[in-house]
Design a protein around this motif. Structure first.
Motif, PDB file in Angstrom:
ATOM      1  N   ARG A  62      35.945 -15.662 -32.469  1.00 32.17           N
ATOM      2  CA  ARG A  62      35.338 -14.367 -32.159  1.00 32.17           C
ATOM      3  C   ARG A  62      36.287 -13.186 -32.349  1.00 32.17           C
ATOM      4  NH1 ARG A  62      30.439 -15.046 -29.197  1.00 32.17           N
ATOM      5  NH2 ARG A  62      30.083 -17.228 -28.711  1.00 32.17           N
ATOM      6  N   GLN A 113      39.207 -11.488 -37.830  1.00 36.12           N
ATOM      7  CA  GLN A 113      38.713 -12.475 -38.792  1.00 36.12           C
ATOM      8  C   GLN A 113      37.522 -11.917 -39.576  1.00 36.12           C
ATOM      9  OE1 GLN A 113      41.241 -14.422 -39.113  1.00 36.12           O
ATOM     10  NE2 GLN A 113      40.149 -16.345 -38.964  1.00 36.12           N
ATOM     11  N   LYS A 114      36.597 -11.292 -38.859  1.00 34.38           N
ATOM     12  CA  LYS A 114      35.430 -10.710 -39.522  1.00 34.38           C
ATOM     13  C   LYS A 114      35.847  -9.535 -40.400  1.00 34.38           C
ATOM     14  CE  LYS A 114      32.063 -12.073 -36.045  1.00 34.38           C
ATOM     15  NZ  LYS A 114      31.013 -11.608 -35.122  1.00 34.38           N
ATOM     16  N   GLU A 115      36.777  -8.752 -39.930  1.00 35.92           N
ATOM     17  CA  GLU A 115      37.258  -7.607 -40.709  1.00 35.92           C
ATOM     18  C   GLU A 115      37.913  -8.084 -42.005  1.00 35.92           C
ATOM     19  OE1 GLU A 115      39.788  -5.222 -38.206  1.00 35.92           O
ATOM     20  OE2 GLU A 115      38.176  -4.901 -36.751  1.00 35.92           O
ATOM     21  N   TYR A 145      37.245 -10.840 -43.618  1.00 33.40           N
ATOM     22  CA  TYR A 145      36.160 -11.304 -44.497  1.00 33.40           C
ATOM     23  C   TYR A 145      35.488 -10.108 -45.179  1.00 33.40           C
ATOM     24  CZ  TYR A 145      31.554 -12.932 -45.901  1.00 33.40           C
ATOM     25  OH  TYR A 145      30.413 -13.184 -46.616  1.00 33.40           O
ATOM     26  N   GLY A 196      32.982 -10.804 -48.261  1.00 33.90           N
ATOM     27  CA  GLY A 196      32.232  -9.680 -47.716  1.00 33.90           C
ATOM     28  C   GLY A 196      32.159  -8.510 -48.684  1.00 33.90           C
ATOM     29  N   ALA A 249      29.464  -6.953 -39.456  1.00 31.64           N
ATOM     30  CA  ALA A 249      30.113  -7.798 -38.444  1.00 31.64           C
ATOM     31  C   ALA A 249      29.115  -8.565 -37.580  1.00 31.64           C
ATOM     32  CB  ALA A 249      31.036  -6.956 -37.571  1.00 31.64           C
ATOM     33  N   ILE A 275      27.902 -11.952 -39.117  1.00 26.87           N
ATOM     34  CA  ILE A 275      28.930 -12.891 -39.561  1.00 26.87           C
ATOM     35  C   ILE A 275      29.381 -13.746 -38.379  1.00 26.87           C
ATOM     36  CG2 ILE A 275      31.266 -13.125 -40.501  1.00 26.87           C
ATOM     37  CD1 ILE A 275      30.883 -10.269 -41.680  1.00 26.87           C
ATOM     38  N   LYS A 276      29.478 -15.063 -38.598  1.00 27.94           N
ATOM     39  CA  LYS A 276      30.055 -15.981 -37.613  1.00 27.94           C
ATOM     40  C   LYS A 276      31.064 -16.837 -38.353  1.00 27.94           C
ATOM     41  CE  LYS A 276      26.355 -16.408 -34.267  1.00 27.94           C
ATOM     42  NZ  LYS A 276      25.662 -17.351 -33.388  1.00 27.94           N
ATOM     43  N   ILE A 277      32.228 -17.023 -37.736  1.00 22.21           N
ATOM     44  CA  ILE A 277      33.279 -17.826 -38.338  1.00 22.21           C
ATOM     45  C   ILE A 277      33.626 -18.957 -37.365  1.00 22.21           C
ATOM     46  CG2 ILE A 277      35.644 -17.842 -39.218  1.00 22.21           C
ATOM     47  CD1 ILE A 277      35.213 -14.827 -39.884  1.00 22.21           C
ATOM     48  N   THR A 315      32.407 -19.920 -42.739  1.00 21.03           N
ATOM     49  CA  THR A 315      31.839 -18.600 -42.502  1.00 21.03           C
ATOM     50  C   THR A 315      30.330 -18.647 -42.753  1.00 21.03           C
ATOM     51  OG1 THR A 315      33.885 -17.564 -43.226  1.00 21.03           O
ATOM     52  CG2 THR A 315      31.937 -16.157 -43.144  1.00 21.03           C
ATOM     53  N   ILE A 359      26.719 -16.354 -42.675  1.00 21.66           N
ATOM     54  CA  ILE A 359      26.219 -14.975 -42.692  1.00 21.66           C
ATOM     55  C   ILE A 359      24.700 -14.991 -42.685  1.00 21.66           C
ATOM     56  CG2 ILE A 359      28.241 -14.068 -43.902  1.00 21.66           C
ATOM     57  CD1 ILE A 359      26.492 -13.924 -46.437  1.00 21.66           C
TER      58      ILE A 359
END
Length: 78
Positions: free
Chosen positions: A7, A11-13, A15, A21, A28, A31-33, A60, A62
Motif C-alpha cells: 500500500r 510503489q503506485k507512483e 508504476y 502506467g 492511483a 492500481i493494486k500491487i 500489478t 489495474i
C-alpha cells in the motif's frame, strides 16, 4: 502461496511515472500491487529458466474505473 498488498504510495507512483502506467494512464485508486511468495517444485531442475524452490514476484493489477474488473497488468521480479 502467500500474498500481501503493498500500500505504499511510492510503489503506485513509480508504476504511474516510470512503469506501464505511462501506457495505461491508470490512476492511483485503480492500481493494486501485491507481493506474492510461492514455492515451485519442478519434476526436473535445470531444464527451465528457474529451479525448484521459493520465489517472490510483484504483481500489478489495474482497472479502468470502480465499476471495472481488476486485471493483471504486469508481473515482475521481487
Amino acid at each position: 502461496m502467500e500474498k500481501s498488498e503493498d500500500r505504499r504510495p511510492s510503489q503506485k507512483e513509480a508504476y504511474m511515472k516510470y512503469g506501464r502506467g505511462i501506457i495505461t494512464h491508470a490512476k492511483a485508486e485503480n492500481i493494486k500491487i501485491y507481493k506474492v511468495e510461492y514455492t515451485v517444485e519442478y519434476k526436473k531442475d535445470g531444464v527451465g529458466p528457474e529451479d525448484s524452490g521459493k520465489d517472490i514476484k510483484w504483481c500489478t493489477l489495474i482497472r479502468k474505473d470502480k465499476n471495472s474488473p481488476w486485471l493483471i497488468d504486469e508481473i515482475g521480479e521481487g
